[in-house]
Design a protein around this motif. Sequence first.
Motif, short mmCIF file in Angstrom:
data_model
loop_
_atom_site.label_atom_id
_atom_site.label_comp_id
_atom_site.label_asym_id
_atom_site.label_seq_id
_atom_site.Cartn_x
_atom_site.Cartn_y
_atom_site.Cartn_z
N GLN A 164 -13.01 -30.44 12.18
CA GLN A 164 -12.80 -29.89 13.51
C GLN A 164 -11.42 -30.24 14.06
O GLN A 164 -10.97 -29.64 15.03
CB GLN A 164 -13.88 -30.40 14.47
N LEU A 165 -10.76 -31.21 13.46
CA LEU A 165 -9.42 -31.61 13.90
C LEU A 165 -8.39 -30.74 13.20
O LEU A 165 -8.31 -30.72 11.98
CB LEU A 165 -9.17 -33.09 13.57
N ALA A 166 -7.61 -30.03 13.99
CA ALA A 166 -6.65 -29.07 13.43
C ALA A 166 -5.67 -29.72 12.46
O ALA A 166 -5.33 -29.13 11.45
CB ALA A 166 -5.90 -28.35 14.55
N HIS A 167 -5.25 -30.95 12.75
CA HIS A 167 -4.27 -31.60 11.86
C HIS A 167 -4.90 -32.06 10.55
O HIS A 167 -4.18 -32.48 9.65
CB HIS A 167 -3.57 -32.75 12.57
N SER A 223 -1.64 -37.63 17.30
CA SER A 223 -1.81 -38.69 18.29
C SER A 223 -2.59 -39.87 17.71
O SER A 223 -2.55 -40.97 18.25
CB SER A 223 -2.54 -38.14 19.53
N LEU A 224 -3.28 -39.64 16.57
CA LEU A 224 -4.01 -40.71 15.89
C LEU A 224 -3.15 -41.40 14.82
O LEU A 224 -3.63 -42.25 14.08
CB LEU A 224 -5.28 -40.15 15.24
N GLY A 225 -1.88 -40.96 14.70
CA GLY A 225 -0.96 -41.57 13.75
C GLY A 225 -1.03 -41.01 12.35
O GLY A 225 -0.44 -41.56 11.43
N GLN A 226 -1.71 -39.87 12.16
CA GLN A 226 -1.83 -39.26 10.84
C GLN A 226 -0.74 -38.23 10.63
O GLN A 226 -0.47 -37.41 11.51
CB GLN A 226 -3.20 -38.59 10.70
N LYS A 227 -0.14 -38.23 9.43
CA LYS A 227 0.86 -37.23 9.09
C LYS A 227 0.16 -35.95 8.67
O LYS A 227 -0.88 -35.99 8.02
CB LYS A 227 1.75 -37.72 7.94
N TYR A 228 0.74 -34.82 9.06
CA TYR A 228 0.21 -33.51 8.71
C TYR A 228 1.33 -32.50 8.69
O TYR A 228 2.46 -32.81 9.08
CB TYR A 228 -0.92 -33.09 9.66
N ASP A 247 5.50 -24.44 15.80
CA ASP A 247 4.22 -24.83 16.39
C ASP A 247 4.40 -25.94 17.41
O ASP A 247 5.35 -26.71 17.34
CB ASP A 247 3.28 -25.36 15.30
N GLY A 248 3.41 -26.02 18.31
CA GLY A 248 3.32 -27.18 19.19
C GLY A 248 2.65 -28.29 18.40
O GLY A 248 2.94 -28.48 17.22
N GLU A 249 1.72 -29.00 19.02
CA GLU A 249 1.03 -30.08 18.31
C GLU A 249 0.12 -29.55 17.20
O GLU A 249 -0.01 -30.16 16.15
CB GLU A 249 0.20 -30.90 19.29
N GLN A 250 -0.51 -28.40 17.42
CA GLN A 250 -1.43 -27.83 16.45
C GLN A 250 -0.69 -26.97 15.42
O GLN A 250 0.24 -26.26 15.77
CB GLN A 250 -2.47 -26.96 17.16
N PRO A 251 -1.14 -26.99 14.15
CA PRO A 251 -0.49 -26.19 13.10
C PRO A 251 -0.98 -24.74 13.09
O PRO A 251 -1.46 -24.22 12.09
CB PRO A 251 -0.90 -26.93 11.83
N VAL A 252 -0.84 -24.06 14.21
CA VAL A 252 -1.36 -22.71 14.39
C VAL A 252 -0.81 -21.73 13.36
O VAL A 252 -1.56 -20.95 12.76
CB VAL A 252 -1.09 -22.20 15.83
N ASN A 253 0.49 -21.76 13.13
CA ASN A 253 1.08 -20.82 12.18
C ASN A 253 0.53 -21.03 10.77
O ASN A 253 0.17 -20.07 10.09
CB ASN A 253 2.61 -20.93 12.16
N LEU A 254 0.47 -22.27 10.31
CA LEU A 254 -0.06 -22.51 8.96
C LEU A 254 -1.53 -22.13 8.88
O LEU A 254 -1.99 -21.58 7.88
CB LEU A 254 0.13 -23.96 8.54
N LEU A 255 -2.31 -22.43 9.91
CA LEU A 255 -3.73 -22.08 9.91
C LEU A 255 -3.97 -20.57 9.90
O LEU A 255 -5.03 -20.11 9.52
CB LEU A 255 -4.46 -22.73 11.09
#
Length: 96
Positions: free
Chosen positions: A14-17, A68-73, A79-87
Amino acid sequence: MDLRVTCIKKNNSQLAHERIQFIGGVDAEGVRWKISVEEAIEGIAVGKWRFYAHVGGYPFWVVVAISSLGQKYLKTDHDGEQPVNLLSIRECPPEK
């Protein structure tokens, strides 16, 4: 080496990243490739690859972001925070 991302493999997160597991495409010699997001992030970090994607007729560079959880993606530079274009890119065909 610059590689165009033409497909992705998603998971059910459910997490976009976390939703993209693999990116893929076809290289300049016509060879199909698919690599994990982790491998792509490492390749970008060491300068092995640069990835780009065409979305809505426009090219965008794929960049490494940190959630924001410190995970690389991966996401595009547009894109803003969410990877909308890749998705929005189509799913990679199943492997035979």
